[in-house]
Design an enzyme around this catalytic site. Structure first.
Site, short mmCIF file in Angstrom:
data_model
loop_
_atom_site.label_atom_id
_atom_site.label_comp_id
_atom_site.label_asym_id
_atom_site.label_seq_id
_atom_site.Cartn_x
_atom_site.Cartn_y
_atom_site.Cartn_z
N TYR A 149 0.77 -1.25 0.00
CA TYR A 149 0.00 0.00 0.00
C TYR A 149 0.80 1.30 0.00
CZ TYR A 149 -3.91 -3.12 0.70
OH TYR A 149 -4.84 -4.10 0.53
N PHE A 435 -8.82 -4.35 11.81
CA PHE A 435 -10.06 -4.54 11.06
C PHE A 435 -9.75 -5.03 9.65
CE2 PHE A 435 -8.82 -0.09 10.48
CZ PHE A 435 -8.89 0.07 9.11
C1 LIG Z 1 -2.69 -8.19 -2.71
C2 LIG Z 1 -3.65 -8.35 -3.87
C3 LIG Z 1 -4.97 -7.67 -3.50
C4 LIG Z 1 -3.04 -7.66 -5.09
O1 LIG Z 1 -3.97 -7.68 -6.15
P1 LIG Z 1 -3.49 -7.56 -7.69
O2 LIG Z 1 -4.71 -7.26 -8.49
O3 LIG Z 1 -2.69 -8.74 -8.05
O4 LIG Z 1 -2.55 -6.28 -7.66
P2 LIG Z 1 -2.25 -5.33 -8.93
O5 LIG Z 1 -2.06 -6.16 -10.14
O6 LIG Z 1 -3.25 -4.25 -9.02
O7 LIG Z 1 -0.86 -4.72 -8.48
C5 LIG Z 1 -0.64 -3.33 -8.36
C6 LIG Z 1 0.78 -3.14 -7.90
O8 LIG Z 1 0.95 -3.76 -6.62
C7 LIG Z 1 2.01 -4.73 -6.68
N1 LIG Z 1 1.59 -5.82 -5.79
C8 LIG Z 1 0.44 -6.49 -5.80
N2 LIG Z 1 0.42 -7.39 -4.81
C9 LIG Z 1 1.59 -7.29 -4.17
C10 LIG Z 1 2.16 -7.96 -3.08
N3 LIG Z 1 1.50 -8.94 -2.45
N4 LIG Z 1 3.39 -7.58 -2.67
C11 LIG Z 1 4.06 -6.59 -3.32
N5 LIG Z 1 3.55 -5.92 -4.39
C12 LIG Z 1 2.33 -6.27 -4.79
C13 LIG Z 1 2.07 -5.15 -8.12
O9 LIG Z 1 3.31 -5.69 -8.44
C14 LIG Z 1 1.79 -3.83 -8.81
O10 LIG Z 1 2.98 -3.06 -8.76
P3 LIG Z 1 3.30 -1.80 -9.70
O11 LIG Z 1 3.27 -0.60 -8.80
O12 LIG Z 1 4.65 -2.08 -10.26
O13 LIG Z 1 2.21 -1.73 -10.74
C15 LIG Z 1 -3.91 -9.84 -4.21
O14 LIG Z 1 -2.70 -10.46 -4.47
C16 LIG Z 1 -4.60 -10.61 -3.10
O15 LIG Z 1 -5.84 -10.69 -3.09
N6 LIG Z 1 -3.86 -11.20 -2.16
C17 LIG Z 1 -4.43 -12.03 -1.10
C18 LIG Z 1 -5.31 -11.22 -0.14
C19 LIG Z 1 -4.58 -10.05 0.43
O16 LIG Z 1 -3.49 -10.16 0.93
N7 LIG Z 1 -5.22 -8.86 0.34
C20 LIG Z 1 -4.71 -7.65 0.89
C21 LIG Z 1 -5.44 -7.40 2.15
S1 LIG Z 1 -4.78 -6.07 3.07
#
Ligand SMILES: CC(C)(COP(=O)(O)OP(=O)(O)OC[C@H]1O[C@@H](n2cnc3c(N)ncnc32)[C@H](O)[C@@H]1OP(=O)(O)O)[C@@H](O)C(=O)NCCC(=O)NCCS
Length: 435
Positions: A149, A435
């Site tokens: 984030y 949360f």
């Molecule tokens: C984390 C999650 C929501 C990311 O979703 P995603 O659609 O694959 O993410 P995006 O493709 O939009 O990625 C956007 C950016 O974030 C980065 N990113 C995404 N997930 C990441 C992770 N786990 N760690 C590091 N970077 C990450 C991507 O590389 C991309 O980087 P950029 O700035 O070079 O473009 C997904 O992997 C997920 O659902 N994980 C399991 C549940 C979870 O952990 N949710 C978060 C709750 S707080």
């Protein structure tokens, strides 16, 4: 129109539509749509699929949050979105005790079949634009991974400890509490727990207002694991409920005297209540370890054990904040020292970008304005990204540390210390419940 019906962000909807995906609000009045969304959320966090009872409970007890799904018309399970988020507005206590309306974001998941195609980015950017459009100065979330984030301008603003205490080393040196601890059913505790959390919010920076479902889950009223939990309440000498704790017990195979008591939530409106509840837990028979999660980093109890090393602590980030409106956010909090400070904030998304002059006098009230021309003589000056401004906002992260880490730039030596002294909080900021 209510908060949770506010329209979805058109920019993100359009971006996702280009990939054949549909971003839409989930109609919580439609049980099938709600259940589909809940199952997608559970899948996203690697939980088991919810049974009818679990889903019905959430549906009945959970508050009506703004609930967003991304749908793929080619999904084989039509009702389940391939990505989820939820958001709601809640007051966040800031140093000085003011409550700042904050856009809370939760349930961010993207299905493993659709990961790394920019879906989370579209969702998060949409949430920030929606929050800014609604006029909220802050957004907040808690994170599964710390790497996700920062790119959206969030910074870790509060921290929490897991505290593990070897009870046989403890010789209680805290006060003898004059009230008493009693077991209570979670349903009976809930109204007192709501009142106690409200009392804590009045003085605890970093505390958020919780809805009944979140608090009810923390005290064992709802949730998949409630049978394992015990709940106690502390009433002061006048019989007024001032604190509560919820804990579970795990045996050690082969030694019945060595249970671990895991404290899920312990909260007191007074130091007396917190101490009394800690003492109760530390003196449980047949328990050799008390393990408390989500504890504040300035937990007084570790000074009441008679042996500082009886407690082992492991710290992690907890509340991640994102300043959206710099003048509103900075004017809402109080300052611990008089200050005249220029903040040059870098925000790729634009919400918080600009030069701002913060001035506070001896009364602690802050006056903030965009700075067009020269800084006043004698003003300290720093440049920093919005994620770092968000991290230091509640007083839980030292600006001098960020300066040494190269994350805050001082325009003259000593500026970070000026910032740090002014931003110090009356107690360590603490999000009392994740949360
Ligand atoms: C984390 C999650 C929501 C990311 O979703 P995603 O659609 O694959 O993410 P995006 O493709 O939009 O990625 C956007 C950016 O974030 C980065 N990113 C995404 N997930 C990441 C992770 N786990 N760690 C590091 N970077 C990450 C991507 O590389 C991309 O980087 P950029 O700035 O070079 O473009 C997904 O992997 C997920 O659902 N994980 C399991 C549940 C979870 O952990 N949710 C978060 C709750 S707080």
């Amino acid at each position: 129109m209510s908060f949770h019906d506010a329209p979805i962000d058109p920019t993100s909807a359009e971006r996702l539509a280009q990939s054949g995906l549909e971003l839409r609000l989930v109609d919580l009045d439609d049980p099938a749509a709600h259940y589909g969304w809940l199952q997608a959320e559970r899948r996203g966090f690697h939980m088991t699929a919810g049974n009818d009872g679990q889903l019905a409970e959430v549906r009945a007890a959970a508050p009506r949050r703004r609930t967003v799904g991304v749908f793929d018309p080619e999904s084989l399970i039509e009702a389940e979105p391939v990505a989820t988020t939820q958001s709601w507005a809640a007051p966040l206590t800031v140093p000085g005790g003011a409550q700042v309306p904050t856009w809370c974001i939760s349930s961010v998941t993207v299905a493993p079949t659709h990961r790394r195609r920019g879906i989370a980015r579209a969702l998060l950017e949409g949430e920030l634009r929606a929050a800014a459009a609604a006029g909220l100065p802050l957004a907040a979330l808690t994170v599964s991974e710390t790497t996700i984030y920062g790119r959206y301008g969030f910074g870790a603003a509060t921290f929490a400890d897991v505290i593990e205490i070897e009870t046989k080393r403890v010789r209680w040196t805290g006060p003898d509490a004059p009230g008493r601890v009693r077991f209570v059913e979670p349903s009976r505790l809930l109204p007192d727990a709501l009142r106690i959390t409200d009392a804590v919010r009045a003085f605890q920076p970093g505390a958020l207002r919780y809805d009944e479902h979140l608090l009810g889950t923390a005290i064992g009223l709802y949730g998949d694991d409630r049978e394992k939990l015990r709940t106690v309440r502390y009433d002061d000498a006048n019989g007024v409920p001032q604190g509560f704790a919820c804990y579970g017990l795990t045996p050690t195979e082969g030694d019945f005297t060595k249970h671990t008591a895991t404290v899920r939530y312990l909260l007191g409106a007074t130091d007396e209540a917190v101490a009394a509840l800690w003492r109760f837990l530390l003196e449980l028979d047949l328990v050799s370890t008390v393990r408390a999660t989500e504890r504040p980093v300035d937990e007084p109890a570790v000074w009441q054990l008679g042996d500082l090393r009886a407690a082992r602590r492991r710290r992690s980030d907890r509340l991640w904040l994102r300043v959206l409106d710099v003048p509103a956010a900075l004017a809402a909090r109080r300052y611990a020292a008089p200050v005249s400070l220029v903040l040059e904030v870098d925000d790729p998304y634009g919400f918080a970008a600009g030069r701002f002059l913060l001035e506070a006098g001896a009364d602690g009230a802050g006056h903030v304005a965009r700075l067009e021309g020269e800084a006043p003589e004698g003003a300290a000056s720093v440049a920093l990204p919005v994620s770092e401004l968000s991290a230091i906002y509640l007083g839980g992260v030292a600006a001098t540390t960020l300066a040494r880490a190269g994350r805050v730039t001082e325009h003259a030596p000593g500026a970070a210390l000026v910032l740090e002294r002014a931003f110090a909080a009356e107690r360590a900021p603490w999000l009392t419940l994740e949360f």
